[in-house]
Write a protein that holds these residues in place. Structure first.
Motif, PDB file in Angstrom:
ATOM      1  N   ARG A  63       0.849  -1.205   0.000  1.00 12.45           N
ATOM      2  CA  ARG A  63       0.000   0.000   0.000  1.00 12.45           C
ATOM      3  C   ARG A  63       0.876   1.242   0.000  1.00 12.45           C
ATOM      4  N   SER A  96      -2.633   1.052  -4.654  1.00 15.03           N
ATOM      5  CA  SER A  96      -3.267  -0.004  -3.864  1.00 15.03           C
ATOM      6  C   SER A  96      -3.723  -1.138  -4.762  1.00 15.03           C
ATOM      7  N   ASP A  99      -7.397  -6.428  -3.060  1.00 11.16           N
ATOM      8  CA  ASP A  99      -7.114  -7.767  -2.541  1.00 11.16           C
ATOM      9  C   ASP A  99      -8.339  -8.431  -1.930  1.00 11.16           C
ATOM     10  N   THR A 104      -9.241  -0.684   0.467  1.00 14.00           N
ATOM     11  CA  THR A 104      -8.269   0.044  -0.340  1.00 14.00           C
ATOM     12  C   THR A 104      -8.996   0.825  -1.432  1.00 14.00           C
ATOM     13  N   ASN A 142      -0.159  -5.205   1.290  1.00 12.04           N
ATOM     14  CA  ASN A 142      -1.347  -5.179   0.437  1.00 12.04           C
ATOM     15  C   ASN A 142      -1.120  -6.029  -0.815  1.00 12.04           C
ATOM     16  N   ASP A 206      -5.734  -1.248   8.041  1.00 11.95           N
ATOM     17  CA  ASP A 206      -6.391  -0.683   6.860  1.00 11.95           C
ATOM     18  C   ASP A 206      -7.657  -1.452   6.500  1.00 11.95           C
TER      19      ASP A 206
END
Length: 304
Positions: A63, A96, A99, A104, A142, A206
């Motif tokens: 990220r 980002s 995922d 994100t 990420n 996050d």
């Protein structure tokens, strides 16, 4: 004035993180149009390459990163020249990856990063530079969660997948339970002192719930029909008058010649092993200069 100062500091940090890179003669900057977005990536070809199909490594940044920062962070380009494989560094959407955990920018904008990464791999195979049986994937943070998602949804693409500072998320687990997919070799590199992605599982800052590293390994053992026979190895390093211990666990008796491995970095944190943290204003736990994370990744891949 304070806001302006913060912006200057942030911009300086992004510059230091290597978001821009001069493309060398054995590299190319390319793009794919997907969902009305121009998705870019850098391809690094080894310097001593005869043009025949060779192995490919896809390297996904964390990220706030970029393909360029991943090059600076991992030095996979240097390892590529030494070992003779192609490495591609894609750029995430607004720094980002989608995922699957939901928080994100890529997830919030419903970006299809599975198709993006798959398209890069298929394009490089089609151009004749990549051996389709020697395609590998690695991601950090990420990017590591994204690598786990790609291992679940597109296992046929990869000979091996490694996630660094990331394990299985609950969202990826749920996807897997609804899919019948082939086994794929998986490695996880994780620091037991990671303050951002807890080794014991739980919730990530996050967003999103994740499994523990141990549970993630057990899930992949189950999915790959591995036996409980494990090969263990230990390495010790001295740094700043303290000892760093690495534990290696490898399950090699799995279906379709796949393997499942864990590289446990005792006491270490979230940053890429061997490199200065790319986001200096976020506490990422204990770092190290004596462990080469990129070598650990490629050693795992070469042994498959």
């Amino acid at each position: 004035m304070k806001t302006f100062s913060v912006i200057l500091v942030f911009c300086f940090a992004l510059s230091c993180m290597g978001f821009t890179k001069k493309i060398s003669s054995n590299e190319k900057l390319d793009f794919i149009e997907i969902q009305n977005h121009k998705r870019t990536y850098i391809v690094h070809y080894p310097k001593k390459w005869d043009g025949s199909p060779i192995a490919l490594l896809v390297a996904l940044h964390g990220r706030f990163g970029s393909g360029s920062s991943m090059i600076k962070q991992t030095k996979f380009d240097v390892l590529s020249d030494t070992k003779g494989f192609i490495v591609v560094f894609p750029d995430g959407f607004k720094r980002s990856w989608a995922d699957g955990r939901g928080n994100t920018p890529a997830d919030e904008n419903q970006i299809n990063d599975v198709v993006f990464i798959e398209s890069i791999v298929k394009r490089l195979i089609a151009e004749g530079s990549v051996n389709s049986k020697e395609v590998f994937l690695v991601g950090h943070s990420n990017g590591g969660f994204m690598a786990q998602r790609l291992a679940v949804e597109k296992p046929e693409l990869w000979k091996g997948v490694v996630s660094v500072a990331a394990q299985l998320s609950v969202s990826t687990l749920k996807k897997k339970l609804n899919l019948k997919t082939k086994p794929v070799s998986i490695g996880i590199i994780a620091g037991t002192g990671d303050p951002l992605v807890p080794y014991s599982g739980g919730y990530v800052r996050d967003g999103g719930e994740i499994l523990s590293v141990e549970d993630s390994i057990n899930r992949w053992k189950e999915w790959n029909s591995c036996s409980d026979v494990v090969t263990k190895k230990y390495e010790n390093y001295n740094e700043d008058n303290s000892e760093i211990k690495i534990d290696f666990f490898r399950y090699e008796s799995c279906s379709e010649n796949t393997q499942v491995g864990l590289i446990q970095l005792n006491g270490l944190g979230h940053s890429w092993p061997g490199e200065t943290p790319m986001i200096p204003f976020i506490n990422q736990g204990k770092t190290t200069k004596v462990i080469d994370g990129s070598k650990l990744v490629w050693d795992f891949m070469e042994a498959l």
